[in-house]
Design an enzyme around this catalytic site. Structure first.
Site, PDB file in Angstrom:
ATOM      1  N   ARG A 120       0.831  -1.210   0.000  1.00 28.36           N
ATOM      2  CA  ARG A 120       0.000   0.000   0.000  1.00 28.36           C
ATOM      3  C   ARG A 120       0.860   1.252   0.000  1.00 28.36           C
ATOM      4  O   ARG A 120       0.478   2.263  -0.611  1.00 28.36           O
ATOM      5  CB  ARG A 120      -0.975  -0.009   1.175  1.00 28.36           C
ATOM      6  CG  ARG A 120      -2.054   1.068   1.043  1.00 28.36           C
ATOM      7  CD  ARG A 120      -3.335   0.687   1.725  1.00 28.36           C
ATOM      8  NE  ARG A 120      -4.010  -0.422   1.060  1.00 28.36           N
ATOM      9  CZ  ARG A 120      -4.793  -0.300  -0.007  1.00 28.36           C
ATOM     10  NH1 ARG A 120      -4.996   0.887  -0.562  1.00 28.36           N
ATOM     11  NH2 ARG A 120      -5.381  -1.351  -0.526  1.00 28.36           N
TER      12      ARG A 120
ATOM     13  N   HIS B  43       1.983   1.561  -3.551  1.00 30.26           N
ATOM     14  CA  HIS B  43       0.832   1.985  -4.350  1.00 30.26           C
ATOM     15  C   HIS B  43       0.583   3.480  -4.196  1.00 30.26           C
ATOM     16  O   HIS B  43       0.246   4.171  -5.163  1.00 30.26           O
ATOM     17  CB  HIS B  43      -0.402   1.187  -3.917  1.00 30.26           C
ATOM     18  CG  HIS B  43      -1.668   1.604  -4.576  1.00 30.26           C
ATOM     19  ND1 HIS B  43      -2.584   2.439  -3.960  1.00 30.26           N
ATOM     20  CD2 HIS B  43      -2.191   1.311  -5.785  1.00 30.26           C
ATOM     21  CE1 HIS B  43      -3.615   2.636  -4.774  1.00 30.26           C
ATOM     22  NE2 HIS B  43      -3.395   1.959  -5.883  1.00 30.26           N
TER      23      HIS B  43
END
Length: 218
Positions: free
Chosen positions: A35, A38
């Site tokens: 994450r 990302h």
């Protein structure tokens, strides 16, 4: 209630995993690494982040058990979804040897006490101040950004022995700090996740045989 994942996010993670093998990371470490990558489109975080699976497991339980979440700036708060946060920057006042960010951390600790999750993505002085307090945190996500004090404050966090997510370089920021907390929020609660061994990102890469960024596909 389960989170509905947008098709664009699904495709983004598919492409991330096509370029970087994260399967060797334990579950929560993998969730945080992916994450954060990302949020920044920066694969180098796979080798820059430092954390431990055992610390993340305990933090995950505390977070889903209702522990408060404190942030250093509203930009971090804006990036954290599905959870209210505490930010006292608007109430803080700078003084001799004390930045507003540091004073905000003092005010927040007076409000929440021990056992909170602290998410610092902007000010190194906020992280430095937290380390002077007897905060007994459930987790410190220390990812401040900058050329002055950022890398040093994160090194001090690692040396403190507190449960933490940090990174070695000067990069970081509100978006990646919020992403690390969101990874724990989004990860499902499961009784089978507990693992007895601590895993830093670097240790996981070592067991895999090569640094993560060397696994990118052309």
């Amino acid at each position: 209630m389960n989170r509905v994942i947008h098709p664009i996010e699904q495709e983004s993670f598919r492409r991330l995993r096509a370029r970087l093998d994260t399967s060797h990371f334990p579950p929560l470490t993998r969730a945080v690494v992916e994450r954060v990558i990302h949020s920044a489109a920066d694969l180098d975080y796979a080798s820059d982040l430092v954390t431990a699976e055992v610390a993340l497991e305990k933090a995950h339980r505390a977070l889903h058990g209702g522990a408060p979440v404190v942030v250093d700036v509203e930009m971090v708060a804006a990036g954290i979804t599905r959870r209210d946060t505490v930010c006292r920057l608007k109430d803080a006042i700078s003084g001799p040897g004390l930045t507003r960010s540091a004073h905000a951390i003092r005010l927040a600790y007076e409000q929440v006490g021990p056992g909170a999750l602290w998410v610092i993505g902007c000010a190194p002085t906020a992280l430095e101040e937290l380390l002077t307090l007897d905060a007994a945190p459930a987790l410190v996500i220390g990812l401040p950004v900058g050329f002055v004090g950022a890398a040093e404050s994160k090194a001090a966090l690692r040396e403190s022995g507190l449960p933490a997510v940090s990174n070695v370089s000067e990069k970081g920021g509100s978006a990646v700090a919020a992403a690390a907390l969101n990874a724990l929020l989004y990860h499902p609660v499961s009784r089978t996740e507990s693992r007895p061994e601590s895993h830093s990102v670097a240790q996981a890469e070592s067991r895999a045989g090569s640094p993560s960024k060397s696994k990118e596909k052309s």
